[in-house]
Design an enzyme around this catalytic site. Sequence first.
Site, short mmCIF file in Angstrom:
data_model
loop_
_atom_site.label_atom_id
_atom_site.label_comp_id
_atom_site.label_asym_id
_atom_site.label_seq_id
_atom_site.Cartn_x
_atom_site.Cartn_y
_atom_site.Cartn_z
N SER A 7 34.34 39.97 46.02
CA SER A 7 34.56 38.80 45.18
C SER A 7 35.87 38.09 45.53
O SER A 7 36.06 36.94 45.17
CB SER A 7 34.59 39.24 43.72
OG SER A 7 35.58 40.23 43.56
N CYS A 69 32.42 45.70 47.23
CA CYS A 69 32.78 45.32 45.87
C CYS A 69 32.00 46.24 44.94
O CYS A 69 30.76 46.21 44.93
CB CYS A 69 32.39 43.87 45.63
SG CYS A 69 32.62 43.31 43.94
N CYS A 201 37.33 50.26 42.31
CA CYS A 201 37.41 48.82 42.52
C CYS A 201 38.20 48.64 43.80
O CYS A 201 39.26 49.27 43.96
CB CYS A 201 38.12 48.14 41.35
SG CYS A 201 38.50 46.40 41.68
N1 DGL Z 1 36.99 44.28 43.93
C1 DGL Z 1 35.81 44.27 43.18
C2 DGL Z 1 35.31 45.66 42.84
O1 DGL Z 1 35.40 46.53 43.68
C3 DGL Z 1 35.63 43.34 42.03
C4 DGL Z 1 36.76 42.73 41.37
C5 DGL Z 1 36.30 41.61 40.45
O2 DGL Z 1 35.87 40.59 40.99
O3 DGL Z 1 36.37 41.79 39.24
O4 DGL Z 1 34.80 45.91 41.77
#
Ligand code: DGL
Length: 284
Positions: A7, A69, A201
């Site tokens: 994202s 993500c 995340c």
């Molecule tokens: N970096 C992403 C993940 O691993 C998402 C972060 C987001 O857009 O809230 O969940």
Amino acid sequence: MIGVFDSGHGGLTVLRALVDRFPQRSFLYYGDHAHIPYGDRTSAEIVTFTRAAMDLLFTHGCRLVILACNTAAAVALRTLQQEWLPKHYPDRRILGVLVPTVEAITGVPWLADVTAGQRAGQPRTIAVFATRRTVASNAYPEEIVKRAPEVTVVQHACVGLVDMIERNASRAELRSAIAEHVAALTKVLAGRPLDAVMLGCTHYPLVADMFAAALPRGVDILSQPDLVARSLGAYLERRPAFDTPDGQRTIRFLTSGDAEQASVFASLYFGRDARFETEGLPSD
Ligand code: DGL
């Protein structure tokens, strides 16, 4: 060429591990900065945005895309793999970050028959820190406990942390937010000892040192970028058709947002210069 999607900037932590592990391969990174954070979006929005991103990466010639993500992987990956890919790109593949992570935590291959009786291991408690949407999907606890019933999974949504990381908040600000998240988790643990933590995340490895400082000493923090890179290596060995040489290596960075702005902090995540170009603005 292998596509890598997130994202925003977070997937660059995964791309960095992939670039180091596969020096002969070309990569195309796409950050959907126009729609970040996914963690606060509805499931329908996440599916729509992720599908548009896969389309863009496939159109640019990627045959394999790493969905770097957790939020998109937990919410959209299964639908895309089962319903969309076979119809539109039957010869392409999308791999997520959830599978290698669950395999590493449980020691059980994803496709193993988990209905068959298993030897119970030592009881362990694992904490998952992730976005609100990943936590709400319950994907990590479900997939882990199915394979390793001796593991207790405690989750905590670090609401707001992705935003802070994307806007390059000061270390003091981040440290205090992370201390609060760890304190909230500790309350839920109610004295139960913690064996390991999974930063669920792809933005969080950037502040892994702050999680380590706030957590009790000796708690293992699993590194998702390394797990994903290792798992891709095993995947390519099993599927040599996807392991074709790319010739001269290229690494390109695309964003649905402002390229200048996306380039500013990118090197913090990627560990070297990363210049974004704007492309493909999926509709809201
Ligand atoms: N970096 C992403 C993940 O691993 C998402 C972060 C987001 O857009 O809230 O969940």
